[in-house]
Design an enzyme around this catalytic site. Structure first.
Site, PDB file in Angstrom:
ATOM      1  NE  ARG A 130      10.536  -6.516  10.855  1.00  0.00           N
ATOM      2  CZ  ARG A 130      10.437  -6.910   9.728  1.00  0.00           C
ATOM      3  NH1 ARG A 130      10.285  -5.926   8.651  1.00  0.00           N
ATOM      4  NH2 ARG A 130      10.366  -8.025   9.507  1.00  0.00           N
TER       5      ARG A 130
ATOM      6  CG  ASP B   5       6.570  -1.906  -1.447  1.00  0.00           C
ATOM      7  OD1 ASP B   5       5.637  -2.167  -0.542  1.00  0.00           O
ATOM      8  OD2 ASP B   5       7.569  -2.300  -1.842  1.00  0.00           O
TER       9      ASP B   5
ATOM     10  CG  PHE C 185      12.260  -5.138   1.837  1.00  0.00           C
ATOM     11  CD1 PHE C 185      12.217  -5.439   2.798  1.00  0.00           C
ATOM     12  CD2 PHE C 185      12.429  -6.039   0.498  1.00  0.00           C
ATOM     13  CE1 PHE C 185      12.446  -6.933   3.102  1.00  0.00           C
ATOM     14  CE2 PHE C 185      12.553  -7.274   0.690  1.00  0.00           C
ATOM     15  CZ  PHE C 185      12.455  -7.796   2.004  1.00  0.00           C
TER      16      PHE C 185
ATOM     17  CE  LYS D 140       6.620  -8.521   3.920  1.00  0.00           C
ATOM     18  NZ  LYS D 140       7.200  -7.457   3.098  1.00  0.00           N
TER      19      LYS D 140
END
Ligand code: PLP
Length: 440
Positions: free
Chosen positions: A399, A227, A155, A253
């Protein structure tokens, strides 16, 4: 049963797409799939957990890996925080409601979901900021070593933060794909300070092996930082058992803390006494209310704190974590794999032949399924118009995230049918789906 399953979502949209009415062959396949999916939903260990969420009607939400849905418990808690804790009790709530202790208290609650014993996680700041603390802290734990390894496909914020931390600490960044990480770790040998990787790739949904990369780093005397943005809350992470040294992750998330929810930082117990992070704010001080002129880090993980946290968001995250009450991470993982399997299986059964960017091997995937299409952006827009909310990632990725607490097997099958309808009807060619806004 299949009728119920259809009623549950967006049946009407299929009326407009020839080839998918129940009378036609595709329709029978779909009915079979929906019927099996409804059985799975009725018998799943997580059956009923979806009721802990407030979700809009007529939407199949496949973007919980970007912004988790609203746990119903959050609404009541935030009301109380606003009207009573803040509105009536005012500054007294720092002690009365233990606002002061929230970052470590919530860190301990979250630890259960990522395999961390208490006292090693603090909820604070953003993932970007926590990664910066972890990187600089790692450099200081391994003085004299000159290399940090990270994934070129990370990311972007992880890449940006790693580059800047490396400049400050005088480290060389080697961008090496996780599939080659173990070899690169051995090549770097005793010059390696840190291997810093995501457990699940945010774009492809591929899951990497935390244990083998961590063990390789330890074998050369280096540290491993993970992460967990795309794994925390969706699977077992086993930070302690896997030997992780440092980790960061996201609160908004799969953990459903809400937009801008604070993130978290994990530092393994064995490193805490020497963990020297660079953002020496007063909330991380050993004795903040002495208001002394120089910094002394707090004992334990509280030294990961910086300044005054956003309490409304912080306490919303605390309430959100109650959606996991009574659930073990292994059950959550089993549901995640079962639902993603149902989606992939339905694509196959319906004859959708888009390439998967996500591995079919369940051991190698997270909780999302990414498909490739040259017009992925427009496909995603067409899906959203049908009520199937996923997202697009450059350059060609559709996605779709399957948050295990609230995405059902029936959702997964219906989503596959919508993908089929968008492709068969070439809906992505409509001009209104070509326009890219500022936010995607
Ligand atoms: C979502 C995500 C982030 C988000 O960072 P913030 O600083 O919280 O905005 C960082 N890294 C990864 C891998 C992510 O998936």
């Amino acid at each position: 049963m299949s009728t119920d399953a259809r009623d549950h979502t967006l049946d009407h949209t299929f009326d407009h797409s020839p080839g998918h009415s129940p009378e036609q062959p595709g329709g029978h396949v779909l009915d079979d799939l929906l019927s099996r999916a409804a059985d799975l939903d009725a018998n799943a260990p997580l059956s009923g957990i979806r009721d802990r969420f407030t979700l809009p009607e007529g939407v199949i939400y496949l973007d919980g890996n970007s912004l988790g849905a609203l746990p119903t418990a959050v609404t009541e808690v935030v009301h109380d925080v606003l009207e009573r804790q803040w509105g009536e009790r005012l500054i007294r709530s720092w002690n009365e409601a233990d606002w002061w202790g929230a970052p470590t208290r919530i860190g301990d609650a979250l630890g259960r979901l990522v395999g961390a014993a208490t006292g090693q996680i603090v909820v604070t700041d953003s993932t970007s900021v926590n990664l910066f603390k972890a990187l600089m802290g790692a450099a200081r734990l391994r003085p004299g070593r000159t290399v940090v390894l990270t994934d070129p496909d990370s990311f972007p914020t992880d890449l940006y933060m790693t580059d800047s931390a490396a400049r400050l600490a005088g480290l060389e960044v080697r961008r090496v794909h996780p599939r080659d990480a173990v070899r690169a770790i051995h090549e770097a040998g005793d010059s390696l300070a840190l291997a810093s990787y995501s457990q699940v790739d945010y774009r492809t949904g591929e899951k990497w092996d935390l244990v083998s990369i961590t063990e390789a780093a330890h074998a050369v005397g280096a540290l491993a930082c993970w992460d967990l943005c795309h794994s925390a809350g969706a699977m077992e992470v086993d930070l302690d058992a896997g030997g992780a040294d440092l980790a960061v992750g996201c609160g908004y998330k799969y953990l459903n803390g809400g937009p801008g929810a604070p993130a978290f930082l994990y530092v393994a117990q064995r490193h805490l006494a020497d963990f020297d992070q660079p953002l020496t704010g007063w909330h991380g001080h050993a004795r903040p209310f002495e208001m002394g002129p120089s910094y002394a880090p707090a004992e334990g993980i509280a030294r990961g704190r910086v300044g005054t946290p956003p309490l409304i968001s912080m306490l919303a995250l605390e309430a959100a974590l109650t959606a996991y009450d009574g659930l073990e991470p292994a059950q959550v993982r089993a549901q995640s794999l079962s639902v993603t399997e149902a989606f992939i299986g339905a694509l196959d059964a319906l004859g959708v032949d888009l390439p998967l960017a996500t591995p079919r091997d369940p051991d190698r995937r997270g909780s999302q399924v990414s498909l490739r299409h040259p017009q992925a952006f427009a496909v995603v827009q067409a899906l959203i118009a049908r009520g199937v909310i996923g997202d697009f990632r450059e350059p060609d990725i559709i996605r779709l995230g399957f948050a295990p607490l609230y995405v059902t097997h029936v959702d997964a099958v219906n989503a596959a049918a919508h993908v089929q309808a968008v492709l068969d009807g070439r809906e992505y060619e409509r001009p209104e789906f070509a326009e890219r806004g500022a936010v995607t």
